[in-house]
Design a protein around this motif. Sequence first.
Motif, mmCIF file in Angstrom:
data_model
loop_
_atom_site.group_PDB
_atom_site.id
_atom_site.type_symbol
_atom_site.label_atom_id
_atom_site.label_comp_id
_atom_site.label_asym_id
_atom_site.label_seq_id
_atom_site.Cartn_x
_atom_site.Cartn_y
_atom_site.Cartn_z
ATOM 1 N N ALA A 35 0.849 -1.193 0.000
ATOM 2 C CA ALA A 35 0.000 0.000 0.000
ATOM 3 C C ALA A 35 0.888 1.248 0.000
ATOM 4 O O ALA A 35 1.934 1.263 0.642
ATOM 5 N N PRO A 36 0.482 2.302 -0.717
ATOM 6 C CA PRO A 36 1.246 3.552 -0.629
ATOM 7 C C PRO A 36 1.069 4.155 0.760
ATOM 8 O O PRO A 36 -0.038 4.169 1.303
ATOM 9 N N ILE A 37 2.150 4.630 1.318
ATOM 10 C CA ILE A 37 2.136 5.214 2.651
ATOM 11 C C ILE A 37 2.740 6.609 2.552
ATOM 12 O O ILE A 37 3.830 6.779 2.013
ATOM 13 N N THR A 38 2.032 7.604 3.081
ATOM 14 C CA THR A 38 2.497 8.984 3.037
ATOM 15 C C THR A 38 2.872 9.434 4.445
ATOM 16 O O THR A 38 2.134 9.198 5.394
ATOM 17 N N TYR A 39 4.018 10.073 4.537
ATOM 18 C CA TYR A 39 4.485 10.645 5.797
ATOM 19 C C TYR A 39 4.627 12.150 5.633
ATOM 20 O O TYR A 39 5.116 12.621 4.612
ATOM 21 N N HIS A 40 4.207 12.906 6.645
ATOM 22 C CA HIS A 40 4.527 14.330 6.743
ATOM 23 C C HIS A 40 5.742 14.412 7.649
ATOM 24 O O HIS A 40 5.751 13.830 8.737
ATOM 25 N N VAL A 41 6.746 15.146 7.198
ATOM 26 C CA VAL A 41 7.999 15.282 7.941
ATOM 27 C C VAL A 41 8.249 16.765 8.162
ATOM 28 O O VAL A 41 8.123 17.573 7.237
ATOM 29 N N ALA A 42 8.594 17.127 9.397
ATOM 30 C CA ALA A 42 8.918 18.517 9.722
ATOM 31 C C ALA A 42 10.221 18.549 10.488
ATOM 32 O O ALA A 42 10.520 17.636 11.282
#
Length: 97
Positions: A19-26
Amino acid sequence: MYSIKQSSGNDLTRLPDNAPITYHVAGFDRIQFVSDIIQAVTLDGSKPILDLHFECDGIRAGGRITVRSANQYQTSTLYERLRSVQGVVKVEQVRPV
């Protein structure tokens, strides 16, 4: 529609394999911040990057990265790798609603 859930490597909900997995990184902006994020993702060569978008303003850097992860173990490992990049303050996994 997506929701953002702050996750640790241990409390990720089971996702289907591949599955595509999206992460927000800051984090804090610095030279090669995005390059180090990419290197953390591609370290073992098994997680292709599907999408990448970062913005930096000289102080802060933030964005999202979408990968295809083969299994739950790789997802947990990737989360830990992203957290270990110098300057990263927060990693959140974006989950489809």
